[in-house]
Design a protein around this motif. Structure first.
Motif, PDB file in Angstrom:
ATOM      1  N   SER A  46      74.820 -56.519  78.854  1.00 16.82           N
ATOM      2  CA  SER A  46      73.458 -57.019  79.035  1.00 16.82           C
ATOM      3  C   SER A  46      72.907 -57.599  77.740  1.00 16.82           C
ATOM      4  O   SER A  46      71.987 -58.417  77.745  1.00 16.82           O
ATOM      5  CB  SER A  46      72.552 -55.870  79.488  1.00 16.82           C
ATOM      6  N   LYS A  47      73.471 -57.153  76.617  1.00 16.82           N
ATOM      7  CA  LYS A  47      72.927 -57.557  75.323  1.00 16.82           C
ATOM      8  C   LYS A  47      73.226 -59.008  74.979  1.00 16.82           C
ATOM      9  O   LYS A  47      72.635 -59.552  74.046  1.00 16.82           O
ATOM     10  CB  LYS A  47      73.445 -56.616  74.241  1.00 16.82           C
ATOM     11  N   ASP A  48      74.131 -59.647  75.725  1.00 16.10           N
ATOM     12  CA  ASP A  48      74.338 -61.090  75.527  1.00 16.10           C
ATOM     13  C   ASP A  48      73.041 -61.837  75.809  1.00 16.10           C
ATOM     14  O   ASP A  48      72.772 -62.891  75.232  1.00 16.10           O
ATOM     15  CB  ASP A  48      75.430 -61.606  76.471  1.00 16.10           C
ATOM     16  N   GLY A  76      76.112 -51.470  69.123  1.00 15.14           N
ATOM     17  CA  GLY A  76      77.334 -52.253  69.302  1.00 15.14           C
ATOM     18  C   GLY A  76      77.191 -53.483  70.146  1.00 15.14           C
ATOM     19  O   GLY A  76      77.570 -54.578  69.727  1.00 15.14           O
ATOM     20  N   ASN A  77      76.635 -53.329  71.345  1.00 15.51           N
ATOM     21  CA  ASN A  77      76.635 -54.473  72.255  1.00 15.51           C
ATOM     22  C   ASN A  77      75.800 -55.646  71.741  1.00 15.51           C
ATOM     23  O   ASN A  77      76.216 -56.798  71.848  1.00 15.51           O
ATOM     24  CB  ASN A  77      76.144 -54.049  73.635  1.00 15.51           C
ATOM     25  N   THR A  78      74.629 -55.355  71.193  1.00 14.65           N
ATOM     26  CA  THR A  78      73.822 -56.451  70.643  1.00 14.65           C
ATOM     27  C   THR A  78      74.581 -57.131  69.515  1.00 14.65           C
ATOM     28  O   THR A  78      74.598 -58.361  69.398  1.00 14.65           O
ATOM     29  CB  THR A  78      72.460 -55.939  70.131  1.00 14.65           C
ATOM     30  N   GLY A 191      69.022 -47.323  81.916  1.00 11.82           N
ATOM     31  CA  GLY A 191      68.995 -46.530  80.687  1.00 11.82           C
ATOM     32  C   GLY A 191      68.090 -47.183  79.662  1.00 11.82           C
ATOM     33  O   GLY A 191      67.811 -48.384  79.725  1.00 11.82           O
ATOM     34  N   ILE A 192      67.611 -46.361  78.705  1.00 14.30           N
ATOM     35  CA  ILE A 192      66.737 -46.916  77.663  1.00 14.30           C
ATOM     36  C   ILE A 192      67.321 -46.701  76.260  1.00 14.30           C
ATOM     37  O   ILE A 192      67.663 -45.595  75.882  1.00 14.30           O
ATOM     38  CB  ILE A 192      65.295 -46.363  77.744  1.00 14.30           C
ATOM     39  N   GLY A 193      67.455 -47.814  75.537  1.00 13.67           N
ATOM     40  CA  GLY A 193      67.914 -47.776  74.149  1.00 13.67           C
ATOM     41  C   GLY A 193      66.798 -48.372  73.308  1.00 13.67           C
ATOM     42  O   GLY A 193      65.961 -47.668  72.745  1.00 13.67           O
ATOM     43  N   THR A 194      66.751 -49.698  73.314  1.00  9.22           N
ATOM     44  CA  THR A 194      65.563 -50.359  72.750  1.00  9.22           C
ATOM     45  C   THR A 194      64.450 -50.362  73.797  1.00  9.22           C
ATOM     46  O   THR A 194      63.295 -50.600  73.472  1.00  9.22           O
ATOM     47  CB  THR A 194      65.842 -51.824  72.383  1.00  9.22           C
ATOM     48  N   GLY A 195      64.829 -50.175  75.064  1.00  8.89           N
ATOM     49  CA  GLY A 195      63.864 -50.217  76.150  1.00  8.89           C
ATOM     50  C   GLY A 195      63.619 -51.616  76.700  1.00  8.89           C
ATOM     51  O   GLY A 195      62.877 -51.791  77.668  1.00  8.89           O
ATOM     52  N   GLY A 196      64.258 -52.621  76.107  1.00 10.02           N
ATOM     53  CA  GLY A 196      64.008 -54.006  76.518  1.00 10.02           C
ATOM     54  C   GLY A 196      64.344 -54.280  77.976  1.00 10.02           C
ATOM     55  O   GLY A 196      63.578 -54.950  78.679  1.00 10.02           O
ATOM     56  N   THR A 197      65.467 -53.752  78.434  1.00  9.16           N
ATOM     57  CA  THR A 197      65.896 -54.025  79.815  1.00  9.16           C
ATOM     58  C   THR A 197      64.859 -53.522  80.810  1.00  9.16           C
ATOM     59  O   THR A 197      64.393 -54.271  81.681  1.00  9.16           O
ATOM     60  CB  THR A 197      67.250 -53.324  80.109  1.00  9.16           C
ATOM     61  N   ILE A 198      64.501 -52.249  80.687  1.00 10.98           N
ATOM     62  CA  ILE A 198      63.609 -51.670  81.689  1.00 10.98           C
ATOM     63  C   ILE A 198      62.189 -52.218  81.556  1.00 10.98           C
ATOM     64  O   ILE A 198      61.512 -52.456  82.571  1.00 10.98           O
ATOM     65  CB  ILE A 198      63.634 -50.122  81.623  1.00 10.98           C
ATOM     66  N   THR A 236      76.352 -43.480  74.134  1.00  7.97           N
ATOM     67  CA  THR A 236      76.187 -44.697  73.331  1.00  7.97           C
ATOM     68  C   THR A 236      75.218 -45.671  73.989  1.00  7.97           C
ATOM     69  O   THR A 236      75.373 -46.001  75.166  1.00  7.97           O
ATOM     70  CB  THR A 236      77.557 -45.387  73.129  1.00  7.97           C
ATOM     71  N   GLY A 237      74.231 -46.101  73.222  1.00 14.73           N
ATOM     72  CA  GLY A 237      73.318 -47.148  73.687  1.00 14.73           C
ATOM     73  C   GLY A 237      71.993 -46.643  74.206  1.00 14.73           C
ATOM     74  O   GLY A 237      71.045 -47.408  74.302  1.00 14.73           O
ATOM     75  N   ILE A 238      71.908 -45.342  74.564  1.00 20.47           N
ATOM     76  CA  ILE A 238      70.611 -44.867  75.073  1.00 20.47           C
ATOM     77  C   ILE A 238      70.066 -43.718  74.219  1.00 20.47           C
ATOM     78  O   ILE A 238      70.819 -42.962  73.612  1.00 20.47           O
ATOM     79  CB  ILE A 238      70.642 -44.502  76.579  1.00 20.47           C
ATOM     80  N   LEU A 286      79.808 -45.652  79.319  1.00 21.34           N
ATOM     81  CA  LEU A 286      79.210 -44.326  79.514  1.00 21.34           C
ATOM     82  C   LEU A 286      77.734 -44.383  79.919  1.00 21.34           C
ATOM     83  O   LEU A 286      77.287 -43.599  80.764  1.00 21.34           O
ATOM     84  CB  LEU A 286      79.382 -43.526  78.215  1.00 21.34           C
ATOM     85  N   SER A 287      76.974 -45.297  79.332  1.00 22.53           N
ATOM     86  CA  SER A 287      75.552 -45.361  79.705  1.00 22.53           C
ATOM     87  C   SER A 287      75.397 -45.837  81.150  1.00 22.53           C
ATOM     88  O   SER A 287      74.411 -45.516  81.823  1.00 22.53           O
ATOM     89  CB  SER A 287      74.767 -46.274  78.761  1.00 22.53           C
ATOM     90  N   SER A 288      76.379 -46.596  81.635  1.00 24.34           N
ATOM     91  CA  SER A 288      76.358 -47.004  83.050  1.00 24.34           C
ATOM     92  C   SER A 288      76.541 -45.769  83.929  1.00 24.34           C
ATOM     93  O   SER A 288      75.886 -45.623  84.966  1.00 24.34           O
ATOM     94  CB  SER A 288      77.486 -47.990  83.346  1.00 24.34           C
ATOM     95  N   LEU A 313      73.952 -51.525  85.227  1.00 26.33           N
ATOM     96  CA  LEU A 313      75.140 -51.003  84.517  1.00 26.33           C
ATOM     97  C   LEU A 313      75.399 -51.941  83.331  1.00 26.33           C
ATOM     98  O   LEU A 313      75.858 -53.070  83.510  1.00 26.33           O
ATOM     99  CB  LEU A 313      76.347 -50.945  85.470  1.00 26.33           C
ATOM    100  N   PRO A 314      75.054 -51.494  82.098  1.00 26.78           N
ATOM    101  CA  PRO A 314      74.968 -52.427  80.962  1.00 26.78           C
ATOM    102  C   PRO A 314      76.264 -53.004  80.408  1.00 26.78           C
ATOM    103  O   PRO A 314      76.251 -54.112  79.880  1.00 26.78           O
ATOM    104  CB  PRO A 314      74.276 -51.605  79.865  1.00 26.78           C
ATOM    105  N   ASP A 315      77.382 -52.250  80.453  1.00 25.06           N
ATOM    106  CA  ASP A 315      78.566 -52.856  79.801  1.00 25.06           C
ATOM    107  C   ASP A 315      79.866 -52.436  80.458  1.00 25.06           C
ATOM    108  O   ASP A 315      79.891 -51.677  81.430  1.00 25.06           O
ATOM    109  CB  ASP A 315      78.546 -52.625  78.271  1.00 25.06           C
ATOM    110  N   SER A 316      80.968 -52.936  79.878  1.00 24.70           N
ATOM    111  CA  SER A 316      82.300 -52.757  80.469  1.00 24.70           C
ATOM    112  C   SER A 316      82.991 -51.512  79.936  1.00 24.70           C
ATOM    113  O   SER A 316      82.909 -51.200  78.741  1.00 24.70           O
ATOM    114  CB  SER A 316      83.155 -53.977  80.132  1.00 24.70           C
TER     115      SER A 316
HETATM  116  N1  PMP Z   1      73.600 -49.034  77.430  1.00 22.97           N
HETATM  117  C1  PMP Z   1      74.271 -49.607  76.435  1.00 22.97           C
HETATM  118  C2  PMP Z   1      75.762 -49.436  76.376  1.00 22.97           C
HETATM  119  C3  PMP Z   1      73.595 -50.322  75.452  1.00 22.97           C
HETATM  120  O1  PMP Z   1      74.273 -50.904  74.452  1.00 22.97           O
HETATM  121  C4  PMP Z   1      72.182 -50.414  75.531  1.00 22.97           C
HETATM  122  C5  PMP Z   1      71.434 -51.116  74.443  1.00 22.97           C
HETATM  123  N2  PMP Z   1      71.312 -50.306  73.287  1.00 22.97           N
HETATM  124  C6  PMP Z   1      71.515 -49.795  76.584  1.00 22.97           C
HETATM  125  C7  PMP Z   1      72.259 -49.112  77.521  1.00 22.97           C
HETATM  126  C8  PMP Z   1      70.011 -49.817  76.712  1.00 22.97           C
HETATM  127  O2  PMP Z   1      69.464 -51.081  76.885  1.00 22.97           O
HETATM  128  P1  PMP Z   1      68.044 -51.421  76.257  1.00 22.97           P
HETATM  129  O3  PMP Z   1      68.239 -51.505  74.764  1.00 22.97           O
HETATM  130  O4  PMP Z   1      67.667 -52.733  76.830  1.00 22.97           O
HETATM  131  O5  PMP Z   1      67.113 -50.334  76.603  1.00 22.97           O
END
Ligand code: PMP
Length: 332
Positions: A46-48, A76-78, A191-198, A236-238, A286-288, A313-316
């Motif tokens: 999703s970070k693309d 990582g993904n960003t 899931g929330i990491g930066t929170g941008g998606t949600i 990872t990521g959340i 894993l975050s998926s 589901l954010p990544d592979s």
């Molecule tokens: N899952 C993964 C694997 C991520 O890399 C991220 C981004 N850090 C998220 C979930 C959460 O996405 P967001 O930053 O948009 O909340």
């Protein structure tokens, strides 16, 4: 004219929604779960979306020109998205990564010509993370104040404070979900990491239909690194954002858009990640798995019978093959 794309930026978004029929059957769920497969993006996450948007925005505002170095801090993904887009547009990239993320992330960034560094190895960031119990907003602010304010050598995209993060999800992820479900959606789980998606997609969807429930997924109490437990295995990521003092919540997160927070432990996330590979042939990270586990909890609530749940589901899963994600077998 046929359909030939001119740059990877044009390949971002328009990811598919897949009905997880076999997973639903396995658990006898009476609600539908539709997975938004963000690994269909050109660099598998999703970070693309935000990497492309933040770089285009910096170009439009005249902040960067080819040859310049773009800096980002990431799980990582960003960083992978940024390194790829940077490569394709003639920028250099310098990417700080969380210390314990999978090796594939470092390798992918380097494949795009990016430089990788670990948070813990940086004297300012490492120290700030340790003293704040792993708070990234605090650590990054310190790095800005103590290091970046004194140099013009790099342009920091700063996903936690960049309006394009939430913005691109409001302009693309939200509308895609709305169009693909034809508005027939009751619950969004992410899931929330930066929170941008949600925050971005949730804002768009709530504008369309104000009773859509927005469910944010974060690591459970035993799956959060903090001062007392620096070695726990996180997801990872959340990150847990609802417990933070206001000044330490990323600006890309709009807590007020969330109707419910669900805490998921790492082990439950792992099991769900493995299950979905076996039931529906979907290899995700894993975050998926954490988001899927939370979607199942929602689907099992009697009041949600017959409802339509979209889970992001954010990544592979390919990005986790060097970890034990698909190797542990204790639950079988
Ligand atoms: N899952 C993964 C694997 C991520 O890399 C991220 C981004 N850090 C998220 C979930 C959460 O996405 P967001 O930053 O948009 O909340």
């Amino acid at each position: 004219m046929g359909k030939i794309y001119e740059s990877i930026s044009e390949l971002v978004g328009r990811t598919p929604l897949l009905h997880l029929q076999q997973y639903e059957k396995k658990y006898g769920l009476k609600a539908s779960i539709y997975a938004k497969l963000e690994y269909y993006n050109p660099n598998q996450s999703s970070k693309d979306r935000i990497a492309t948007a933040m770089i285009s925005d910096a170009e439009k505002r005249g902040k960067i020109k080819p040859g310049d170095t773009i800096l980002e801090m990431t799980s990582g993904n960003t960083g992978i998205g940024v390194a790829a887009v940077a490569a394709s547009k003639g920028y250099k990239s310098k990417i700080y990564l969380e210390d314990d993320v999978s090796e594939e992330r470092f390798q992918s960034i380097r494949a795009f010509g990016g430089e990788t560094l670990r948070f813990g190895e940086d004297p300012v960031i490492g120290e700030a993370l340790r003293e704040s119990g792993n708070n990234f907003v605090y650590a990054i602010q310190k790095y800005k104040d103590e290091v970046l304010s004194k140099t013009n050598d790099v342009y920091f995209l700063d996903q936690d404070h960049n309006d394009e993060n939430m913005g691109i999800h409001e302009r693309t992820t939200g509308p895609e979900i709305w169009e693909d479900t034809e508005g027939d959606i009751d619950i969004l789980v992410a899931g929330i990491g930066t929170g941008g998606t949600i925050s971005g997609s949730g804002k768009y969807l709530k504008k369309k239909k104000d009773d859509i429930r927005i469910v944010a997924v974060q690591p459970g109490l035993n799956s959060r690194k903090n001062l007392e437990h620096p070695d726990v295995e996180g997801i990872t990521g959340i990150h847990a954002l609802d417990i933070l003092p206001e000044e330490r919540v990323p600006h890309s997160m709009n807590l007020s858009i969330v109707d419910e927070f669900i805490n998921v432990e790492t082990q439950d996330a792992k099991i769900a990640t493995r299950e979905i590979a076996k039931t529906d042939g979907i290899l995700v990270g894993l975050s998926s798995g954490a988001a899927l586990y939370a979607a199942r909890l929602e689907a099992e609530k009697p009041e949600n019978e017959g409802k339509k749940i979209v889970v992001v589901l954010p990544d592979s899963g390919l990005r986790y093959l060097s970890t034990d994600l698909f190797e542990d077998r204790e639950e079988e």
